[in-house]
Design an enzyme around this catalytic site. Structure first.
Site, PDB file in Angstrom:
ATOM      1  N   ASP A 165       0.869  -1.015   0.015  1.00 25.85           N
ATOM      2  CA  ASP A 165      -0.370   0.093   0.162  1.00 25.85           C
ATOM      3  C   ASP A 165       1.107   1.280  -0.248  1.00 25.85           C
ATOM      4  O   ASP A 165       2.010   1.921   0.885  1.00 25.85           O
ATOM      5  CB  ASP A 165      -0.791  -0.173   1.328  1.00 25.85           C
ATOM      6  CG  ASP A 165      -1.575   0.783   1.577  1.00 25.85           C
ATOM      7  OD1 ASP A 165      -1.786   1.966  -0.147  1.00 25.85           O
ATOM      8  OD2 ASP A 165      -2.281   1.394   2.292  1.00 25.85           O
ATOM      9  N   ARG A 174       5.423   2.212   9.810  1.00 20.23           N
ATOM     10  CA  ARG A 174       5.311   2.853   9.300  1.00 20.23           C
ATOM     11  C   ARG A 174       5.707   4.075   9.157  1.00 20.23           C
ATOM     12  O   ARG A 174       5.692   4.561  10.616  1.00 20.23           O
ATOM     13  CB  ARG A 174       3.312   3.732   9.102  1.00 20.23           C
ATOM     14  CG  ARG A 174       2.147   3.013   8.627  1.00 20.23           C
ATOM     15  CD  ARG A 174       1.010   3.512   8.486  1.00 20.23           C
ATOM     16  NE  ARG A 174       0.089   2.351   8.017  1.00 20.23           N
ATOM     17  CZ  ARG A 174      -1.149   2.192   7.730  1.00 20.23           C
ATOM     18  NH1 ARG A 174      -1.642   3.749   8.057  1.00 20.23           N
ATOM     19  NH2 ARG A 174      -1.967   1.862   7.485  1.00 20.23           N
ATOM     20  N   GLN A 198      -4.020  -4.246  12.408  1.00 23.31           N
ATOM     21  CA  GLN A 198      -5.107  -3.591  12.062  1.00 23.31           C
ATOM     22  C   GLN A 198      -6.056  -4.669  11.901  1.00 23.31           C
ATOM     23  O   GLN A 198      -5.190  -5.983  11.768  1.00 23.31           O
ATOM     24  CB  GLN A 198      -6.125  -2.867  11.282  1.00 23.31           C
ATOM     25  CG  GLN A 198      -5.061  -2.901  10.222  1.00 23.31           C
ATOM     26  CD  GLN A 198      -5.261  -1.930   9.599  1.00 23.31           C
ATOM     27  OE1 GLN A 198      -5.414  -0.431   9.644  1.00 23.31           O
ATOM     28  NE2 GLN A 198      -4.962  -1.735   7.964  1.00 23.31           N
ATOM     29  N   ASP A 218     -14.230   7.532   5.451  1.00 21.12           N
ATOM     30  CA  ASP A 218     -13.621   6.730   6.762  1.00 21.12           C
ATOM     31  C   ASP A 218     -15.071   6.850   8.031  1.00 21.12           C
ATOM     32  O   ASP A 218     -16.041   7.527   7.564  1.00 21.12           O
ATOM     33  CB  ASP A 218     -13.243   7.953   7.178  1.00 21.12           C
ATOM     34  CG  ASP A 218     -11.497   7.636   6.051  1.00 21.12           C
ATOM     35  OD1 ASP A 218     -11.277   6.493   5.850  1.00 21.12           O
ATOM     36  OD2 ASP A 218     -10.569   8.736   6.385  1.00 21.12           O
ATOM     37  N   GLU A 254     -10.695   8.521  13.670  1.00 21.93           N
ATOM     38  CA  GLU A 254     -10.657   7.381  12.916  1.00 21.93           C
ATOM     39  C   GLU A 254     -10.686   6.706  13.127  1.00 21.93           C
ATOM     40  O   GLU A 254      -9.907   5.828  13.910  1.00 21.93           O
ATOM     41  CB  GLU A 254      -9.735   7.952  11.498  1.00 21.93           C
ATOM     42  CG  GLU A 254     -10.009   7.114  10.776  1.00 21.93           C
ATOM     43  CD  GLU A 254      -9.464   7.525   9.495  1.00 21.93           C
ATOM     44  OE1 GLU A 254      -9.054   6.538   8.533  1.00 21.93           O
ATOM     45  OE2 GLU A 254      -8.255   8.675   8.716  1.00 21.93           O
ATOM     46  N   SER A 277     -11.144   3.160   7.657  1.00 26.93           N
ATOM     47  CA  SER A 277     -10.534   3.639   6.572  1.00 26.93           C
ATOM     48  C   SER A 277     -11.203   2.730   5.516  1.00 26.93           C
ATOM     49  O   SER A 277     -10.642   1.071   5.594  1.00 26.93           O
ATOM     50  CB  SER A 277      -9.342   3.700   6.018  1.00 26.93           C
ATOM     51  OG  SER A 277      -9.472   3.966   4.431  1.00 26.93           O
TER      52      SER A 277
END
Length: 335
Positions: A57, A110, A125, A236, A249, A252
């Site tokens: 991604d 990340r 996640q 979202d 949030e 997504s």
């Protein structure tokens, strides 16, 4: 530099031991609920992929993947950012029937994330993907799925309050749907994040739709890679966070690009060079199933439902010295 925010008078409502048990309950209950609701089954997920395949991604297109050489294989591996594209390929490889799907317990790094109360370089996640009929590529189908996910969150919160009476947070399962353009029209002088705060404060639970393309103002509400979500059929899931007093949030997600949407979005994003990559070639040739999917933050969900003010209270990661010092002074335990 630390971006730590500690709300006045904040205190985690559970002891350290109770907190670990509560995290276990949230993850087990929500995972069970969403699998039953969306007809998902667990699949093993890769920690890294071949960087030459285009499967990783790209997020907003500027984040650097953690990369390493694998001499015995003769290629470079990339630690995943998410599994948005890998999951769709897995639907084909695992011969998942239409109406069923898979989920993974995804862990990622990340490295370029700007860490704060909500963000960490470590990502955990539930990444899920479901095979759908081409006729299901509609806003109605998307909204029905969003409602199912929000109902699972509501049920998980209910179980948590029963098991741990000190937890009082009760999310709204009445979803307010709004597009990014409608949101800009409603709050034309606000930034994108300020708009999300304002709409969530009013409605509690919001699904902000159609993210990735340019708004009438000439800017994007937020960035989205051009090769997984259809920018007209995504969004979202946001909820109001009463501890931090801001929008929050949780997911997504969206219906994925078909051949037409991918062709258009690659051109709009200036990413035509991706057309020859294996994943993109398969998609443009119609060799992959129609699907929808998304990611639901595990630590994010725990943080919201447990009333934590910092994501480091519910996951183990690395933080700067100022954050450690500020949390210690406030009596906040970082895992």
């Amino acid at each position: 530099m630390s971006k730590l925010i500690i709300p006045q008078g904040y205190k985690m409502p559970l002891s350290n031991y109770e907190l670990q048990r509560a995290i276990e309950l949230v993850k087990a209950q929500f995972q069970s609920s969403i699998c039953s609701s969306l007809n998902l089954h667990r699949a093993s997920a890769p920690l890294f992929v071949d960087g030459a395949t285009g499967l990783n991604d790209d997020l907003n297109g500027v984040e650097r993947a953690v990369s390493f050489d694998i001499p015995d294989v003769g290629t470079h591996g990339q630690v995943v950012h998410s599994l948005a594209k890998w999951k769709r390929l897995a639907l084909k490889r695992y011969e998942v029937p239409m109406g069923a799907g898979l989920y993974t317990d995804m862990n990622a790094i990340r490295r370029d994330e700007e860490v704060d109360n909500l963000h960490s370089v470590y990502v955990d996640q539930w990444d899920w993907e479901k095979a759908i009929d081409r006729n299901d590529r509609t806003m109605e189908y998307l909204k029905d799925t969003v409602q199912a996910i929000v109902d699972c969150i509501w049920q998980t919160a209910r179980c948590l309050r029963i098991a741990f009476p000190a937890i009082t947070f009760s999310p709204s399962n009445a979803v307010h749907y709004i597009t990014t353009q409608e949101l800009e029209d409603l709050y034309p002088t606000f930034t994108a994040k300020e708009r999300e705060h304002a709409i969530c404060k009013e409605y509690g639970t919001v699904f902000v739709m159609q993210i990735g393309g340019l708004l009438n103002s000439g800017v994007k509400h937020d960035g989205r890679a051009p090769d997984y979500d259809d920018w007209t059929l995504n969004g979202d899931i946001l909820m109001w966070n009463p501890v931090l007093e801001q929008s929050f949030e949780l997911s997504s997600m969206g219906i994925r690009v078909d051949e037409t949407a991918l062709d258009k979005q690659l051109s709009l994003a200036g990413c035509d060079d991706r057309r020859t990559l294996p994943f993109h070639s398969m998609l443009l040739n119609g060799d992959l199933p129609q699907s929808m999917g998304g990611g639901i933050g595990q630590s994010r969900l725990c943080m919201l439902l447990l009333g934590a003010c910092h994501i480091g209270e519910v996951q183990a990661s690395l933080w700067d010295e100022a954050t450690h010092k500020g949390c210690e002074e406030a009596g906040i335990v970082l895992l």
